[in-house]
Write a protein that holds these residues in place. Sequence first.
Motif, mmCIF file in Angstrom:
data_model
loop_
_atom_site.group_PDB
_atom_site.id
_atom_site.type_symbol
_atom_site.label_atom_id
_atom_site.label_comp_id
_atom_site.label_asym_id
_atom_site.label_seq_id
_atom_site.Cartn_x
_atom_site.Cartn_y
_atom_site.Cartn_z
ATOM 1 N N MET A 1 1.044 -8.458 29.772
ATOM 2 C CA MET A 1 0.910 -8.130 31.176
ATOM 3 C C MET A 1 -0.511 -7.641 31.490
ATOM 4 O O MET A 1 -1.024 -7.963 32.544
ATOM 5 N N ILE A 2 -1.085 -6.897 30.583
ATOM 6 C CA ILE A 2 -2.447 -6.406 30.815
ATOM 7 C C ILE A 2 -3.414 -7.580 30.875
ATOM 8 O O ILE A 2 -4.258 -7.657 31.772
ATOM 9 N N ALA A 3 -3.298 -8.528 29.937
ATOM 10 C CA ALA A 3 -4.170 -9.701 29.917
ATOM 11 C C ALA A 3 -4.028 -10.499 31.210
ATOM 12 O O ALA A 3 -5.021 -10.933 31.802
ATOM 13 N N ASP A 16 2.196 1.339 36.277
ATOM 14 C CA ASP A 16 3.365 2.179 36.508
ATOM 15 C C ASP A 16 4.139 2.325 35.201
ATOM 16 O O ASP A 16 4.729 1.370 34.719
ATOM 17 N N GLU A 17 4.104 3.531 34.632
ATOM 18 C CA GLU A 17 4.776 3.817 33.360
ATOM 19 C C GLU A 17 4.391 2.782 32.301
ATOM 20 O O GLU A 17 5.242 2.245 31.597
ATOM 21 N N ALA A 18 3.110 2.515 32.177
ATOM 22 C CA ALA A 18 2.591 1.446 31.317
ATOM 23 C C ALA A 18 2.949 1.593 29.846
ATOM 24 O O ALA A 18 3.043 0.594 29.134
ATOM 25 N N THR A 19 3.154 2.803 29.383
ATOM 26 C CA THR A 19 3.419 2.995 27.952
ATOM 27 C C THR A 19 4.728 3.732 27.682
ATOM 28 O O THR A 19 4.995 4.113 26.545
ATOM 29 N N LYS A 28 -0.658 4.741 21.767
ATOM 30 C CA LYS A 28 -2.049 5.162 21.567
ATOM 31 C C LYS A 28 -2.981 3.952 21.588
ATOM 32 O O LYS A 28 -4.046 3.986 22.214
ATOM 33 N N GLN A 29 -2.593 2.873 20.935
ATOM 34 C CA GLN A 29 -3.421 1.664 20.909
ATOM 35 C C GLN A 29 -3.582 1.079 22.315
ATOM 36 O O GLN A 29 -4.689 0.677 22.699
ATOM 37 N N ILE A 30 -2.519 1.047 23.082
ATOM 38 C CA ILE A 30 -2.577 0.507 24.447
ATOM 39 C C ILE A 30 -3.471 1.383 25.316
ATOM 40 O O ILE A 30 -4.293 0.880 26.092
ATOM 41 N N LEU A 31 -3.339 2.687 25.194
ATOM 42 C CA LEU A 31 -4.175 3.594 25.987
ATOM 43 C C LEU A 31 -5.649 3.437 25.615
ATOM 44 O O LEU A 31 -6.524 3.431 26.495
ATOM 45 N N GLN A 32 -5.942 3.296 24.332
ATOM 46 C CA GLN A 32 -7.329 3.072 23.908
ATOM 47 C C GLN A 32 -7.858 1.754 24.468
ATOM 48 O O GLN A 32 -9.008 1.670 24.902
ATOM 49 N N LEU A 33 -7.017 0.722 24.473
ATOM 50 C CA LEU A 33 -7.399 -0.568 25.048
ATOM 51 C C LEU A 33 -7.693 -0.423 26.539
ATOM 52 O O LEU A 33 -8.716 -0.925 27.024
ATOM 53 N N LEU A 34 -6.845 0.269 27.251
ATOM 54 C CA LEU A 34 -7.043 0.443 28.691
ATOM 55 C C LEU A 34 -8.318 1.221 28.989
ATOM 56 O O LEU A 34 -9.069 0.878 29.908
ATOM 57 N N ILE A 35 -8.600 2.242 28.212
ATOM 58 C CA ILE A 35 -9.832 3.016 28.390
ATOM 59 C C ILE A 35 -11.049 2.120 28.142
ATOM 60 O O ILE A 35 -12.023 2.158 28.896
ATOM 61 N N ARG A 36 -10.986 1.307 27.096
ATOM 62 C CA ARG A 36 -12.090 0.390 26.793
ATOM 63 C C ARG A 36 -12.272 -0.635 27.918
ATOM 64 O O ARG A 36 -13.395 -0.909 28.351
ATOM 65 N N LEU A 37 -11.178 -1.177 28.425
ATOM 66 C CA LEU A 37 -11.257 -2.155 29.521
ATOM 67 C C LEU A 37 -11.838 -1.527 30.782
ATOM 68 O O LEU A 37 -12.626 -2.167 31.490
ATOM 69 N N GLN A 38 -11.470 -0.297 31.060
ATOM 70 C CA GLN A 38 -12.029 0.399 32.213
ATOM 71 C C GLN A 38 -13.549 0.447 32.116
ATOM 72 O O GLN A 38 -14.256 0.177 33.077
ATOM 73 N N ARG A 39 -14.018 0.815 30.947
ATOM 74 C CA ARG A 39 -15.456 0.962 30.723
ATOM 75 C C ARG A 39 -16.160 -0.392 30.765
ATOM 76 O O ARG A 39 -17.155 -0.569 31.465
ATOM 77 N N GLU A 40 -15.626 -1.366 30.037
ATOM 78 C CA GLU A 40 -16.288 -2.670 29.922
ATOM 79 C C GLU A 40 -16.229 -3.495 31.206
ATOM 80 O O GLU A 40 -17.163 -4.240 31.504
ATOM 81 N N LEU A 41 -15.156 -3.381 31.957
ATOM 82 C CA LEU A 41 -14.989 -4.195 33.164
ATOM 83 C C LEU A 41 -15.288 -3.424 34.442
ATOM 84 O O LEU A 41 -15.085 -3.946 35.538
ATOM 85 N N ASP A 42 -15.743 -2.186 34.304
ATOM 86 C CA ASP A 42 -15.978 -1.329 35.461
ATOM 87 C C ASP A 42 -14.733 -1.332 36.348
ATOM 88 O O ASP A 42 -14.776 -1.593 37.540
ATOM 89 N N ALA A 53 0.892 14.570 29.620
ATOM 90 C CA ALA A 53 -0.085 14.531 28.528
ATOM 91 C C ALA A 53 -0.757 13.163 28.459
ATOM 92 O O ALA A 53 -1.971 13.076 28.285
ATOM 93 N N VAL A 54 0.021 12.110 28.610
ATOM 94 C CA VAL A 54 -0.543 10.752 28.588
ATOM 95 C C VAL A 54 -1.447 10.549 29.790
ATOM 96 O O VAL A 54 -2.593 10.107 29.660
ATOM 97 N N VAL A 55 -0.955 10.868 30.973
ATOM 98 C CA VAL A 55 -1.736 10.662 32.194
ATOM 99 C C VAL A 55 -3.025 11.475 32.133
ATOM 100 O O VAL A 55 -4.104 10.983 32.453
ATOM 101 N N ARG A 56 -2.924 12.710 31.689
ATOM 102 C CA ARG A 56 -4.110 13.571 31.594
ATOM 103 C C ARG A 56 -5.148 12.998 30.623
ATOM 104 O O ARG A 56 -6.347 13.098 30.850
ATOM 105 N N SER A 57 -4.687 12.363 29.548
ATOM 106 C CA SER A 57 -5.612 11.866 28.533
ATOM 107 C C SER A 57 -6.411 10.644 28.973
ATOM 108 O O SER A 57 -7.434 10.334 28.369
ATOM 109 N N VAL A 58 -5.967 9.946 30.000
ATOM 110 C CA VAL A 58 -6.649 8.709 30.407
ATOM 111 C C VAL A 58 -7.189 8.737 31.836
ATOM 112 O O VAL A 58 -7.677 7.725 32.329
ATOM 113 N N THR A 59 -7.102 9.876 32.493
ATOM 114 C CA THR A 59 -7.546 9.932 33.889
ATOM 115 C C THR A 59 -8.598 11.015 34.113
ATOM 116 O O THR A 59 -8.726 11.954 33.330
#
Length: 161
Positions: A1-3, A16-19, A28-42, A53-59
């Motif tokens: 779905m992310i791709a 919405d409740e992605a993980t 953890k792997q999905i969240l790291q991927l999403l953080i990387r995509l945010q950075r690389e794709l602006d 805890a999850v929301v706080r770690s990625v926002t």
Amino acid sequence: MIARAISIRPRLLILDEATSALDVSVQKQILQLLIRLQRELDLTCLYIGHDLAVVRSVTDRIAVMYAGSIVEELPSAELTECASHPYTRRLLDSVFSVDDRGAKEIQVEELGLETAADIAGCPYAPRCVNAEIRCFGVCPTLQSAGENHRVACLFPLSEDP
């Protein structure tokens, strides 16, 4: 779905409740991927979730909703130290940790069937430990509670007795 979602190069991705249904290690792997995509794709991501805890770690910012309305908005890094809305505090207090080892008492609360439309004032007032009479008649709006922090509650804005 992310791709599939990023294939059209969106500027905003709503998750919405992605993980929520994932194993912790996969989460953890999905969240790291999403953080990387945010950075690389602006890419701007809007995360919707119940796991603070999850929301706080990625926002960068968190908006807490109750009964369909935002009751508190603040920087993610300040969530545990600065949250002031009674509902946000209750959410934070309900998070269990392996360090708790039974230290927290589980409180069971009977929930009524009322909805925000049934209450003239603050929708959280029937469950709020800080509720005052005026809370049942006045619906609070978001007000400044500090730099980059807004809260919809009459209690923090109350005058001292």
